[in-house]
Design a protein around this motif. Structure first.
Motif, mmCIF file in Angstrom:
data_model
loop_
_atom_site.group_PDB
_atom_site.id
_atom_site.type_symbol
_atom_site.label_atom_id
_atom_site.label_comp_id
_atom_site.label_asym_id
_atom_site.label_seq_id
_atom_site.Cartn_x
_atom_site.Cartn_y
_atom_site.Cartn_z
ATOM 1 N N TYR A 1 -4.364 2.927 4.876
ATOM 2 C CA TYR A 1 -4.218 1.845 5.564
ATOM 3 C C TYR A 1 -5.350 0.620 5.081
ATOM 4 O O TYR A 1 -5.255 -0.691 5.694
ATOM 5 C CB TYR A 1 -4.439 2.000 7.033
ATOM 6 C CG TYR A 1 -5.548 2.712 7.358
ATOM 7 C CD1 TYR A 1 -6.971 2.150 7.489
ATOM 8 C CD2 TYR A 1 -5.735 4.219 7.511
ATOM 9 C CE1 TYR A 1 -8.034 2.888 7.599
ATOM 10 C CE2 TYR A 1 -6.744 5.074 7.780
ATOM 11 C CZ TYR A 1 -8.079 4.112 8.013
ATOM 12 O OH TYR A 1 -9.167 5.030 8.054
ATOM 13 N N GLU A 2 -6.189 1.064 4.406
ATOM 14 C CA GLU A 2 -7.391 0.110 3.906
ATOM 15 C C GLU A 2 -6.918 -0.987 2.901
ATOM 16 O O GLU A 2 -7.288 -1.841 2.327
ATOM 17 C CB GLU A 2 -8.580 0.750 3.370
ATOM 18 C CG GLU A 2 -9.370 1.460 4.296
ATOM 19 C CD GLU A 2 -10.652 2.051 3.915
ATOM 20 O OE1 GLU A 2 -11.061 1.528 2.842
ATOM 21 O OE2 GLU A 2 -11.313 2.916 4.682
ATOM 22 N N GLY A 3 -5.424 -0.629 2.510
ATOM 23 C CA GLY A 3 -5.022 -1.477 1.497
ATOM 24 C C GLY A 3 -5.355 -1.328 0.195
ATOM 25 O O GLY A 3 -6.303 -0.418 -0.418
ATOM 26 N N PRO A 4 -4.927 -1.966 -0.784
ATOM 27 C CA PRO A 4 -5.125 -1.960 -2.362
ATOM 28 C C PRO A 4 -6.646 -2.165 -2.855
ATOM 29 O O PRO A 4 -7.074 -1.795 -3.487
ATOM 30 C CB PRO A 4 -4.156 -2.886 -2.956
ATOM 31 C CG PRO A 4 -3.883 -3.945 -2.105
ATOM 32 C CD PRO A 4 -3.591 -3.228 -0.632
ATOM 33 N N ASP A 5 -7.528 -3.122 -2.085
ATOM 34 C CA ASP A 5 -8.541 -3.688 -2.351
ATOM 35 C C ASP A 5 -9.791 -2.835 -1.500
ATOM 36 O O ASP A 5 -10.907 -3.103 -1.537
ATOM 37 C CB ASP A 5 -8.898 -5.142 -1.929
ATOM 38 C CG ASP A 5 -7.911 -5.710 -2.793
ATOM 39 O OD1 ASP A 5 -7.816 -5.425 -4.091
ATOM 40 O OD2 ASP A 5 -7.360 -6.943 -2.502
ATOM 41 N N THR B 1 0.947 -1.050 -0.037
ATOM 42 C CA THR B 1 -0.156 0.020 0.061
ATOM 43 C C THR B 1 0.951 1.308 -0.004
ATOM 44 O O THR B 1 2.125 1.172 0.122
ATOM 45 C CB THR B 1 -1.036 -0.133 1.317
ATOM 46 O OG1 THR B 1 -1.870 0.925 0.921
ATOM 47 C CG2 THR B 1 -0.288 0.208 2.366
ATOM 48 N N VAL B 2 0.231 2.458 0.053
ATOM 49 C CA VAL B 2 0.820 3.717 -0.053
ATOM 50 C C VAL B 2 0.782 4.649 1.082
ATOM 51 O O VAL B 2 -0.109 4.562 1.808
ATOM 52 C CB VAL B 2 0.356 4.319 -1.490
ATOM 53 C CG1 VAL B 2 0.964 5.809 -1.442
ATOM 54 C CG2 VAL B 2 0.807 3.579 -2.779
ATOM 55 N N ALA B 3 1.843 5.265 1.372
ATOM 56 C CA ALA B 3 1.699 6.010 2.466
ATOM 57 C C ALA B 3 2.306 7.765 1.996
ATOM 58 O O ALA B 3 3.138 7.553 1.263
ATOM 59 C CB ALA B 3 2.623 5.702 3.825
ATOM 60 N N THR B 4 1.681 8.562 2.607
ATOM 61 C CA THR B 4 2.260 10.145 2.415
ATOM 62 C C THR B 4 2.938 10.464 3.469
ATOM 63 O O THR B 4 2.437 10.339 4.675
ATOM 64 C CB THR B 4 0.970 10.751 1.929
ATOM 65 O OG1 THR B 4 0.182 10.358 1.047
ATOM 66 C CG2 THR B 4 1.341 12.156 1.543
ATOM 67 N N ALA C 1 -0.587 -2.158 8.192
ATOM 68 C CA ALA C 1 -0.395 -0.901 7.189
ATOM 69 C C ALA C 1 0.205 0.261 7.918
ATOM 70 O O ALA C 1 1.343 0.856 7.482
ATOM 71 C CB ALA C 1 -1.445 -0.772 6.818
ATOM 72 N N ALA C 2 -0.301 0.636 9.098
ATOM 73 C CA ALA C 2 0.154 1.892 10.017
ATOM 74 C C ALA C 2 1.528 1.525 10.467
ATOM 75 O O ALA C 2 2.413 2.255 10.106
ATOM 76 C CB ALA C 2 -0.962 1.939 11.156
#
Length: 403
Positions: A152-156, A85-88, A168-169
């Motif tokens: 944090y909800e991920g790609p789906d 996943t992506v974080a800013t 994810a966090a």
């Protein structure tokens, strides 16, 4: 502390007309190859940065002079498998000592246009909550903190799914420390309200086993969905929150592969299809009076009659996987003697008490006569002071008996 937030809304986002410019075009995450790893990731350690890029930091379709760093990183899904996943990552204009806040926006999303990594570029159509949260983030930046905001909800976009949100966090923190070059001992605070309470609480709960090396100093979670089995009957028939019912069906179907065709009514299937790519501001209040019973067909009278649904919900009950080792702030409104109109007050109080019995230093805060949206303001103010104290190394207080 509210003054800090208000100042941060300007200082952190640079949103005045004189400072702003038109946004460069950004594709939706679902159509952006940056969000997809270019090769296998199973052998990568959780938190490993796969890709990075510099992006505009914007607000309400206007760019600001600030930039953010986006990182695609390896994390772990609910079943324990590899995911990404992506974080800013946002750096303060005037840095202080190394301090990191993982801020978890309540993006409550089923579609990628809701991802913080997208809306924090100034794109999309964030609701009032997201705009307010960007002001909170600006306050932390103005105070000298580095802030990481994970998708944090991920790609789906598996909304409210617990362990993977926490993973994810924590992996976003790992990715930030590594990519920015912060000391491994950098103190970290976790914070989030409503949907953002999920990665906050679960992050604190799984950290001792999943990321024991992180120096987490405190976690503040407000408006928590402790047990969805209790939230469902509470929002059933609600004038303002009933739309979360079909949205939860979408999220649990995605995360657990539940055969929803075996129990949904025709109307339930229609609603599930309608909300399946929306943000919460598009669905929460759009179905006033919708009941849990309307979602299912006979012989079922509730989603809680479905064993697969009950099992999936049970896998996401807060407090059942581990015990935090850091001071906690747990908070909730109490509008009607049951809850804040969507979260159940006794559930949050019960979680606070349970953690207290396990030796966790817990501050429980209850905002009487305030609904879910209204409780956001006192929670953010209390969180700012709570985290300030934790970063300062002050001894935590606990009101276990009061919980």
């Amino acid at each position: 502390m509210l003054l800090v937030f208000c100042a941060g809304l300007g200082a952190g986002t640079g949103s005045s007309a004189a400072q702003s410019a038109a946004l460069p075009p950004v594709p939706l995450p679902s159509a952006d190859p940056f969000y997809t790893p270019d090769g296998p990731i199973a052998d990568l350690a959780p938190g490993t940065v796969i890709k990075s890029r510099t992006m505009t930091y914007g607000s309400l379709e206007l760019a600001t002079p600030l930039t953010s760093t986006q990182v695609l990183y390896r994390t772990t899904d609910q079943a324990g498998g590899p995911s990404a996943t992506v974080a800013t990552i946002l750096r303060p204009l005037v840095p202080g000592p190394p301090r990191l806040i993982s801020y978890h926006m309540a993006y409550d999303a089923l579609g990628s246009e809701c991802d913080p990594s997208y809306t924090l570029t100034g794109n999309g159509a964030p609701g009032r909550a997201a705009i307010a949260e960007q002001g909170v983030i600006g306050g932390y930046l103005a105070a000298g903190y580095t802030v990481v905001v994970p998708d944090y909800e991920g790609p789906d976009l598996e909304w409210t799914i617990g362990r993977q949100s926490g993973y994810a966090a924590l992996d976003g923190v790992r990715a930030t420390i590594d990519h920015v070059g912060l000391p491994a001992s950098t103190p970290v605070g976790l914070a989030g309200y409503s949907g953002g309470s999920v990665p906050t609480q679960w992050g604190a709960e799984v950290a001792p086993s999943y990321a024991p090396e992180l120096n987490i100093v405190g976690a503040a979670a407000g408006g928590l969905p402790v047990n969805i089995a209790h939230n469902l009957p509470y929002v059933s028939g609600s004038a303002t929150w009933a739309g979360v019912i079909p949205a939860l069906v979408v999220a649990y179907q995605r995360a657990y592969g539940i055969d929803t065709d075996s129990f949904l009514s025709d109307y339930g299937r229609q609603l599930v299809e309608t909300v399946s790519s929306q943000c919460i501001n598009a669905f929460a209040a759009d179905y006033p009076g919708l009941t849990d019973a309307q979602m299912v067909r006979l012989p079922y009278t509730s989603l809680l009659d479905i064993p697969a649904v009950v099992s999936a919900i049970g896998d996401n009950v807060m407090g059942t996987t581990g015990t935090p080792r850091v001071p906690m702030l747990l908070a909730v409104g109490n509008l009607d003697g049951i809850g804040d109109s969507v979260m159940v007050t006794a559930d949050v109080a019960g979680l606070a008490h349970e953690y207290c019995t396990r030796g966790v230093a817990v501050t429980y805060a209850q905002y009487d006569r305030l609904g879910h949206s209204e409780a956001f303001v006192p929670f953010q103010a209390q969180t700012a002071q709570f985290l300030t104290d934790r970063f300062a190394g002050l001894a935590p207080t606990s009101n276990c008996q009061g919980s």
